[in-house]
Write an enzyme that holds these catalytic residues in place. Structure first.
Site: not given
Ligand code: NAP
Length: 293
Positions: A52, A96, A119
């Site tokens: 990312k 994450q 997200d």
């Protein structure tokens, strides 16, 4: 059979994003900034976060990573979330997953400011997505939709079977594909671990999305001729044929299924790179207030 090349498609989209970001920086002076919170040292999570970071750099998005040991207390992590919510320099951030067992994913995700939740996991974004209102769409389902779109795959009236009902892939992609939109307007069936006669159901799918986390679960006899097969699964297995000693495989037995499918995504190089592109797009939308005004 047409191979759906997620790597090539993601490169094209990354170039488009880079142009857009450069144009917006010229116009507004504002550089988008994505942050990632990484807890512990799980190798897969470390790899995802470094991919990312690299992708951000390619398109002109500033990125930063907040790393914490596995032992961080839930309370301390909630303070980090509070800090990121308040930091005006950060447009969007991700936490994450998975988090260590002593920390509640739900509690942490619900504490993220929905306007920074790139997200798309926060209940507010999930709810807006389900109601077809402006929202950050979660990255993997959004990446799958982009692949269908870029390959001009017809979805209206098609039977789409989704294997898996997780909150990050199976459930949102099933909602998105039944929406009155393109890609969408499918008749969707979701299968999970309690489903009976899975093989009969998958064999009737025009579009089959495998997101069950079981290595090569979908075999040739489960798929109808010319179906569109999207493989979300990622499994790192030992291999004596690669330099690293490992290779990646998916939830679909590619050798068998590719002989029957009309379209198919490979692993690696299918859905994975598209997930990152979708996250970049959400970050750009956050930076220029395109979802929440
Ligand atoms: P997950 O949370 O483990 O969910 C798996 C789903 O599959 C569950 O709904 C489960 O049913 C169902 N399932 C498991 N075994 C089954 C079986 N034998 N028959 C039928 N259904 C079964 O997984 P996930 O997070 O959605 O991820 C799925 C896969 O995609 C994993 O390999 C993951 O690494 C990969 N992934 C890839 C990306 C990407 O960017 N390419 C992103 C996210 C995830 P129950 O609900 O009944 O337990």
């Amino acid at each position: 059979m047409i191979l759906i090349d997620g790597k090539a498609t993601s490169s094209v989209i990354k170039n488009e994003i880079a142009d857009r970001v450069a144009g917006m920086i010229d116009k507004t002076g504002k550089h988008p900034h994505l942050a990632a919170v990484l807890v512990g040292d799980d190798p897969a999570s470390q790899t995802y976060v470094s991919h990312k970071e690299k992708a951000c750099k390619q398109v002109g998005i500033v990125s930063s990573v907040y790393r914490y040991p596995e032992t961080i207390a839930e309370k301390e992590l909630m303070e980090v979330i509070d800090f990121l919510n308040k930091d005006d320099q950060i447009d969007g951030y991700i936490v994450q997953l998975p988090l260590p067992d002593h920390i509640s994913d739900d509690k942490v995700i619900s504490a993220i400011d929905p306007t920074k939740d790139v997200d798309g996991f926060h209940p507010q974004n999930f709810g807006r997505m389900a109601l077809n209102q402006p929202a950050y769409l979660s990255a993997t389902p959004s990446g799958i939709l982009k692949l269908l779109e870029r390959y001009d795959i017809q979805t209206e009236g098609k039977h789409c079977v989704v294997l898996g009902r997780s909150h990050i892939v199976g459930l949102p992609v099933s909602i998105l594909l039944q929406r009155k939109a393109y890609p969408g307007n499918c008749t969707v069936t979701i299968c999970h671990s309690r489903t009976q006669n899975i093989k009969e159901i998958t064999a009737s799918a025009d579009i089959l999305i495998a997101a069950i986390g079981q290595q090569e679960f979908v075999t040739g006899d489960m798929v109808k001729d010319d179906a569109v097969v999207i493989d979300v699964g990622i499994h790192r297995i030992k291999s004596d044929k690669t330099k690293s000693g490992y290779k990646l495989i998916g939830d679909v037995k590619f050798d068998e299924v590719s002989k029957k499918a009309g379209y198919i995504t490979p692993v690696p190089g299918g859905v994975g790179p598209m997930t990152i592109v979708a996250l970049l797009e959400n970050t750009v939308k956050a930076a220029y207030q395109e979802v929440y005004q």
